[in-house]
Design a protein around this motif. Structure first.
Motif, PDB file in Angstrom:
ATOM      1  N   LYS A 239       0.834  -1.204   0.000  1.00 59.16           N
ATOM      2  CA  LYS A 239       0.000   0.000   0.000  1.00 59.16           C
ATOM      3  C   LYS A 239       0.864   1.247   0.000  1.00 59.16           C
ATOM      4  O   LYS A 239       0.588   2.218  -0.721  1.00 59.16           O
ATOM      5  N   GLU A 244      -0.962  -2.289  -6.490  1.00 60.25           N
ATOM      6  CA  GLU A 244      -2.223  -3.008  -6.396  1.00 60.25           C
ATOM      7  C   GLU A 244      -1.943  -4.506  -6.469  1.00 60.25           C
ATOM      8  O   GLU A 244      -1.024  -4.948  -7.163  1.00 60.25           O
ATOM      9  N   ARG A 246      -4.001  -8.652  -5.883  1.00 64.28           N
ATOM     10  CA  ARG A 246      -5.242  -9.390  -5.666  1.00 64.28           C
ATOM     11  C   ARG A 246      -4.955 -10.881  -5.684  1.00 64.28           C
ATOM     12  O   ARG A 246      -3.984 -11.330  -6.299  1.00 64.28           O
TER      13      ARG A 246
END
Length: 276
Positions: A239, A244, A246
């Motif tokens: 962060k 990013e 996932r």
């Protein structure tokens, strides 16, 4: 990124991952070595966007990007920012497009080097917006960013991790980013796709193994790296770096890489870019 992920995975597994940085030729030297390695899980490749671009840039690669590699895990998505020198009056993507159309000879636009994501992004921007941009390649993003700050060049798609500090300090201006949605770190900055629909150009990183590696090894590596991303210290660090990430499967990563290869191949052909 690779060191961060594999150091944590090594701690979790009680194992050691030895990083062998093999630069040169846009990552093709390292890829060739991995393509010819034993299919035992002990030689793996943490690569980046260039892996999906090189098939179009280089006429004679010593490997087949699709047939010689098994996609394992998408590790990171890193957006780029459309940044400009403080003297530029444009305040939006639409303003930049209008300025380019009104400027005889077009706008000079920096990149991190020939064939990089920043170069391809400017070519895609040029084509999609129907404007003239003059590519000014640098040897890396650092020199390009320094010259943007100094005013030697006025426009640049810059890696967010490298340039966000300058944006917050007011040293340069950020007009947009080239990912999707809004950025947590810069929530007021719009995406280029708000003006040019479906415009997206991420830098990505991910893990590959030689094709033919046993499926249980592929699944173990994928599960391990997904677990790494769930660790609070890793999630917080990513962060901070504006990365990013996932949870994903090998098949999802394979489909992602195929789409990236098709997209960048189209851009390379339209811009007639060739490196070898």
């Amino acid at each position: 990124m690779g060191r961060l992920l594999f150091q944590k995975l090594g701690e979790m597994w009680g194992a050691q991952f030895v990083i062998d940085n093999r630069g040169g030729a846009g990552g093709t030297i390292a890829a060739a070595a991995v393509a010819n390695a034993e299919r035992d899980g002990y030689t793996i490749m943490y690569d980046a966007t260039a892996h999906s671009v090189n098939p179009s840039l280089y006429a004679n690669l010593p490997y087949d990007t699709v047939k010689d590699f098994q996609a394992v895990f998408l590790g990171a998505l890193i957006t780029n920012l459309l940044v400009v020198n403080k003297s530029v009056e444009a305040r939006s993507v639409a303003d930049v497009i209008a300025l380019a159309k009104a400027t005889p000879g077009g706008l000079d636009w920096a990149s991190s080097g020939n064939g990089t994501v920043q170069h391809l992004a400017l070519e895609m921007f040029r084509y999609r917006a129907g404007i003239k941009l003059n590519h000014i390649p640098y040897r890396g993003g650092g020199p390009a960013l320094n010259d943007l700050i100094g005013g030697q060049v006025k426009f640049f798609f810059s890696n967010a991790a490298a340039s966000i500090g300058h944006v917050r300090a007011g040293t340069i201006k950020c007009l947009a980013h080239i990912g999707r949605g809004r950025l947590a770190a810069l929530p007021d900055v719009p995406a280029v796709e708000d003006t040019l629909p479906d415009f997206e150009a991420y830098e990505w990183q991910g893990l590959f193994v030689p094709a033919g590696t046993p499926v249980e090894i592929v699944q173990k590596l994928n599960a391990g790296l997904n677990a790494v991303l769930q660790q609070p210290d890793i999630a917080e660090r990513l962060k901070q770096l504006n990365v990013e990430f996932r949870e994903n499967t090998p098949e999802e990563f394979r489909v992602f890489v195929a789409a990236e290869t098709e997209k960048w191949g189209r851009v390379v052909r339209e811009a007639n870019i060739r490196l070898g």
